[in-house]
Design a protein around this motif. Structure first.
Motif, PDB file in Angstrom:
ATOM      1  N   ARG A 216       0.829  -1.216   0.000  1.00 24.31           N
ATOM      2  CA  ARG A 216       0.000   0.000   0.000  1.00 24.31           C
ATOM      3  C   ARG A 216       0.861   1.263   0.000  1.00 24.31           C
ATOM      4  NH1 ARG A 216      -2.487  -1.221   4.075  1.00 24.31           N
ATOM      5  NH2 ARG A 216      -1.381   0.058   5.608  1.00 24.31           N
ATOM      6  N   ALA A 217       1.903   1.291   0.838  1.00 26.66           N
ATOM      7  CA  ALA A 217       2.769   2.468   0.912  1.00 26.66           C
ATOM      8  C   ALA A 217       3.526   2.676  -0.396  1.00 26.66           C
ATOM      9  CB  ALA A 217       3.744   2.322   2.080  1.00 26.66           C
ATOM     10  N   GLY A 218       3.984   1.583  -1.014  1.00 26.71           N
ATOM     11  CA  GLY A 218       4.684   1.714  -2.293  1.00 26.71           C
ATOM     12  C   GLY A 218       3.780   2.268  -3.377  1.00 26.71           C
ATOM     13  N   ASP A 219       2.561   1.763  -3.462  1.00 22.50           N
ATOM     14  CA  ASP A 219       1.610   2.265  -4.462  1.00 22.50           C
ATOM     15  C   ASP A 219       1.299   3.740  -4.221  1.00 22.50           C
ATOM     16  OD1 ASP A 219       1.555  -0.234  -5.554  1.00 22.50           O
ATOM     17  OD2 ASP A 219      -0.377  -0.811  -4.681  1.00 22.50           O
ATOM     18  N   GLN A 220       1.097   4.098  -2.949  1.00 25.47           N
ATOM     19  CA  GLN A 220       0.769   5.486  -2.633  1.00 25.47           C
ATOM     20  C   GLN A 220       1.924   6.425  -2.961  1.00 25.47           C
ATOM     21  OE1 GLN A 220      -0.829   5.947   1.303  1.00 25.47           O
ATOM     22  NE2 GLN A 220      -0.776   8.187   1.241  1.00 25.47           N
ATOM     23  N   ALA A 221       3.147   5.987  -2.669  1.00 25.47           N
ATOM     24  CA  ALA A 221       4.316   6.821  -2.963  1.00 25.47           C
ATOM     25  C   ALA A 221       4.444   7.056  -4.465  1.00 25.47           C
ATOM     26  CB  ALA A 221       5.578   6.155  -2.425  1.00 25.47           C
ATOM     27  N   ARG A 222       4.188   6.041  -5.259  1.00 28.53           N
ATOM     28  CA  ARG A 222       4.277   6.205  -6.717  1.00 28.53           C
ATOM     29  C   ARG A 222       3.191   7.144  -7.244  1.00 28.53           C
ATOM     30  NH1 ARG A 222       5.723   0.682  -6.015  1.00 28.53           N
ATOM     31  NH2 ARG A 222       7.715   0.126  -7.012  1.00 28.53           N
ATOM     32  N   VAL A 223       1.995   7.027  -6.705  1.00 27.93           N
ATOM     33  CA  VAL A 223       0.888   7.875  -7.158  1.00 27.93           C
ATOM     34  C   VAL A 223       1.134   9.335  -6.801  1.00 27.93           C
ATOM     35  CG1 VAL A 223      -1.553   8.392  -6.776  1.00 27.93           C
ATOM     36  CG2 VAL A 223      -0.830   6.040  -7.130  1.00 27.93           C
ATOM     37  N   GLN A 224       1.693   9.562  -5.626  1.00 28.47           N
ATOM     38  CA  GLN A 224       1.886  10.932  -5.147  1.00 28.47           C
ATOM     39  C   GLN A 224       3.131  11.598  -5.724  1.00 28.47           C
ATOM     40  OE1 GLN A 224       1.959  10.680  -0.889  1.00 28.47           O
ATOM     41  NE2 GLN A 224      -0.275  10.420  -0.686  1.00 28.47           N
ATOM     42  N   ALA A 225       4.020  10.817  -6.320  1.00 26.90           N
ATOM     43  CA  ALA A 225       5.276  11.389  -6.824  1.00 26.90           C
ATOM     44  C   ALA A 225       5.018  12.327  -7.994  1.00 26.90           C
ATOM     45  CB  ALA A 225       6.208  10.273  -7.273  1.00 26.90           C
ATOM     46  N   PRO A 226       5.812  13.412  -8.115  1.00 29.83           N
ATOM     47  CA  PRO A 226       5.677  14.320  -9.262  1.00 29.83           C
ATOM     48  C   PRO A 226       5.864  13.571 -10.577  1.00 29.83           C
ATOM     49  CG  PRO A 226       7.112  15.253  -7.569  1.00 29.83           C
ATOM     50  CD  PRO A 226       6.853  13.847  -7.184  1.00 29.83           C
ATOM     51  N   ARG A 227       5.158  14.018 -11.596  1.00 29.80           N
ATOM     52  CA  ARG A 227       5.188  13.337 -12.875  1.00 29.80           C
ATOM     53  C   ARG A 227       6.597  13.270 -13.469  1.00 29.80           C
ATOM     54  NH1 ARG A 227       1.538  11.643 -16.491  1.00 29.80           N
ATOM     55  NH2 ARG A 227       2.072  11.626 -18.695  1.00 29.80           N
ATOM     56  N   GLY A 228       7.375  14.281 -13.272  1.00 26.58           N
ATOM     57  CA  GLY A 228       8.720  14.313 -13.847  1.00 26.58           C
ATOM     58  C   GLY A 228       9.783  13.687 -12.974  1.00 26.58           C
ATOM     59  N   GLY A 229       9.361  13.131 -11.820  1.00 30.69           N
ATOM     60  CA  GLY A 229      10.344  12.533 -10.919  1.00 30.69           C
ATOM     61  C   GLY A 229      10.908  13.556  -9.954  1.00 30.69           C
ATOM     62  N   THR A 230      11.659  13.090  -8.975  1.00 28.03           N
ATOM     63  CA  THR A 230      12.218  13.994  -7.981  1.00 28.03           C
ATOM     64  C   THR A 230      13.567  13.504  -7.487  1.00 28.03           C
ATOM     65  OG1 THR A 230      11.916  15.024  -5.823  1.00 28.03           O
ATOM     66  CG2 THR A 230      10.954  12.838  -6.109  1.00 28.03           C
ATOM     67  N   LEU A 231      14.473  14.427  -7.302  1.00 30.82           N
ATOM     68  CA  LEU A 231      15.732  14.158  -6.627  1.00 30.82           C
ATOM     69  C   LEU A 231      15.826  14.972  -5.346  1.00 30.82           C
ATOM     70  CD1 LEU A 231      18.248  14.227  -9.623  1.00 30.82           C
ATOM     71  CD2 LEU A 231      17.210  12.237  -8.550  1.00 30.82           C
ATOM     72  N   ASN A 232      14.770  15.698  -5.012  1.00 28.99           N
ATOM     73  CA  ASN A 232      14.825  16.672  -3.915  1.00 28.99           C
ATOM     74  C   ASN A 232      13.673  16.510  -2.937  1.00 28.99           C
ATOM     75  OD1 ASN A 232      17.131  18.186  -4.964  1.00 28.99           O
ATOM     76  ND2 ASN A 232      15.733  18.731  -6.604  1.00 28.99           N
ATOM     77  N   GLY A 233      13.280  15.301  -2.677  1.00 25.77           N
ATOM     78  CA  GLY A 233      12.177  15.091  -1.759  1.00 25.77           C
ATOM     79  C   GLY A 233      10.866  15.459  -2.416  1.00 25.77           C
ATOM     80  N   GLY A 234       9.915  15.871  -1.629  1.00 25.29           N
ATOM     81  CA  GLY A 234       8.641  16.294  -2.186  1.00 25.29           C
ATOM     82  C   GLY A 234       7.544  15.292  -1.887  1.00 25.29           C
ATOM     83  N   GLU A 235       6.406  15.535  -2.474  1.00 28.20           N
ATOM     84  CA  GLU A 235       5.227  14.733  -2.209  1.00 28.20           C
ATOM     85  C   GLU A 235       5.465  13.267  -2.600  1.00 28.20           C
ATOM     86  OE1 GLU A 235       0.408  15.110  -3.002  1.00 28.20           O
ATOM     87  OE2 GLU A 235       1.834  16.058  -4.373  1.00 28.20           O
ATOM     88  N   GLY A 236       5.023  12.381  -1.749  1.00 31.97           N
ATOM     89  CA  GLY A 236       5.187  10.956  -2.006  1.00 31.97           C
ATOM     90  C   GLY A 236       6.454  10.378  -1.424  1.00 31.97           C
ATOM     91  N   VAL A 237       7.453  11.228  -1.237  1.00 32.56           N
ATOM     92  CA  VAL A 237       8.738  10.716  -0.753  1.00 32.56           C
ATOM     93  C   VAL A 237       8.656  10.318   0.718  1.00 32.56           C
ATOM     94  CG1 VAL A 237      11.140  11.318  -0.330  1.00 32.56           C
ATOM     95  CG2 VAL A 237      10.047  11.967  -2.475  1.00 32.56           C
ATOM     96  N   ALA A 238       7.923  11.114   1.508  1.00 27.51           N
ATOM     97  CA  ALA A 238       7.809  10.796   2.930  1.00 27.51           C
ATOM     98  C   ALA A 238       7.149   9.431   3.132  1.00 27.51           C
ATOM     99  CB  ALA A 238       7.014  11.884   3.645  1.00 27.51           C
TER     100      ALA A 238
END
Length: 432
Positions: free
Chosen positions: A335-357
């Motif tokens: 569940r946490a893995g799916d949620q993290a992927r859904v919340q991640a920015p569309r272009g990806g992130t190297l600087n934290g942000g939504e979904g990373v927590a």
């Protein structure tokens, strides 16, 4: 005199086999305990350690800390463990040039892996850093694949070693047959002496026969016990422990893959990704709470995967409790893995942000926290499994006193038999 000569000749193979059975079974058990089984598990431990290092790199990258502090202390510790287990595996494969060559290649890949992670760190926030981490992750999969290929060969060697004639239950057949011939000779000699010298019984011959019958019984039981204990420790036990180590590898890979998916924004990273371990490799399908409780109480798993392999034939309470804890946390991982992927920015992130927590958080409902709980439960399961296997190997290594007792009993049988025959022969000569 002819009977005495026959007894002496018939006892020679009994004496020889009693020594060989004890020595060969002890040597085989020592080889399994000290070299073959540790070699297999060292490969699994190296695979788990390098995958843990990869997970640390990926979560550091996606959290934004990678460009500042690198992959972190967890990465450094995991790489050191991987190197240590690779060295141990190489030492335990000294007599196998093919295995040594493969492990030398793996060590070279480990060096390349750490170099790529170092290059990624020096690149800062440059997109090339992400590419280097992805390349390093693919190298890690190549390393694990090579380790597992060697492990398959080692499993075949273990099966061959524990299936040798000297540690099979059937090893007692030729010994029992030879000893039974001597027993028949002793009984015949007793009957002959009783008739020839008109005595009701010859205590020495009867005592020799009883001692030999006892040796046959003890040897048969020992052969069966050794076979059963080796089947338990070097068969089911080592497969169980290997499955649990693979499960730990899978847990780290699941988190690392999710982290790289978030970092890349879900962009496919090539065919190598499909070669890795995933949640279904642990348990497929994920069991319901009622089934988990049934497994805790000794029920057989109705799902497939590594945990089913580890739990299927083991009813020990500590292992069952640890397995239930693992199974309970798998739903949180998913569940946490799916949620993290859904919340991640569309272009990806190297600087934290939504979904990373959700991915890197250590809470019970966050992915890294659930992964750590799962890994701790698997470590407890491994401890229970290893304790049971070590106990079985210790029992298999114990020759039950046959190493000394077999020759002593054979010698005693010989002395008693000759004494029983010669005393009557001397007595007969005096009466003539």
């Amino acid at each position: 005199m002819a009977l005495a000569v026959l007894v002496v000749l018939a006892l020679i193979p009994v004496f020889t086999l009693s020594i060989l059975i004890a020595e060969r079974s002890r040597e085989t058990t020592a080889s399994l305990k000290d070299r073959r089984i540790p070699a297999v598990l060292a490969l699994d431990q190296a695979a788990a350690a390098v995958t843990e290092a990869d997970r640390a790199t990926a979560t550091s990258l996606v959290s934004g800390a990678f460009s500042l502090t690198g992959p972190g202390q967890d990465y450094q510790d995991a790489v050191k463990r991987a190197d240590r287990f690779l060295t141990m595996a190489a030492d335990l494969h000294q007599g196998d040039p093919v295995a040594r060559a493969r492990l030398t290649n793996v060590s070279a890949l480990m060096v390349e892996y750490t170099v790529m992670v170092g290059l990624a760190q020096t690149g800062g926030d440059d997109p090339l850093s992400l590419a280097n981490v992805f390349y390093a992750s693919d190298l890690r999969r190549t390393i694990v694949t090579s380790l597992y290929e060697q492990r398959r060969q080692d499993f075949a060697d273990i099966h061959e070693a524990r299936s040798t004639w000297w540690v099979g239950a059937y090893v007692a057949i030729p010994f029992g047959a030879a000893a039974f011939v001597v027993l028949l000779l002793l009984l015949f000699a007793h009957s002959y002496v009783r008739r020839r010298f008109r005595r009701r019984a010859n205590p020495l011959l009867l005592l020799a026969a009883a001692a030999l019958a006892g040796l046959i019984a003890v040897t048969v039981v020992h052969a069966q016990t050794t076979h059963d204990r080796l089947a338990e420790a070097a068969g089911r036990g080592v497969s169980e422990q290997s499955s649990l180590w693979q499960a730990r590898t899978a847990v780290h890979e699941i988190v690392g893959t999710a982290a790289l998916d978030v970092a890349s924004g879900g962009v496919p990273r090539g065919n190598a990704v499909a070669a890795g371990l995933a949640l279904p490799d642990l348990a497929d399908p994920l069991p319901a709470p009622a089934e988990i409780e049934s497994i805790r109480n000794g029920g057989d798993p109705s799902f497939g995967g590594l945990l089913a392999t580890a739990l299927a034939d083991d009813r020990s309470r500590p292992l069952r409790d640890a397995g239930a804890r693992v199974l309970t946390s798998l739903e949180t991982l998913r569940r946490a893995g799916d949620q993290a992927r859904v919340q991640a920015p569309r272009g990806g992130t190297l600087n934290g942000g939504e979904g990373v927590a959700m991915l890197t958080g250590k809470g019970a409902n966050q992915m890294s926290g659930a992964a750590d709980d799962t890994d701790a439960a698997l470590a407890d399961a491994l401890l229970a499994s290893r304790r049971a296997s070590d106990d079985a190997l210790t029992e298999a290594a114990d020759d039950g006193g046959l190493g000394l007792g077999g020759p002593v009993v054979c010698s005693a049988v010989l002395v008693l038999a000759l004494a029983g025959l010669l005393i009557r022969r001397i007595e007969y000569g005096r009466l003539r």
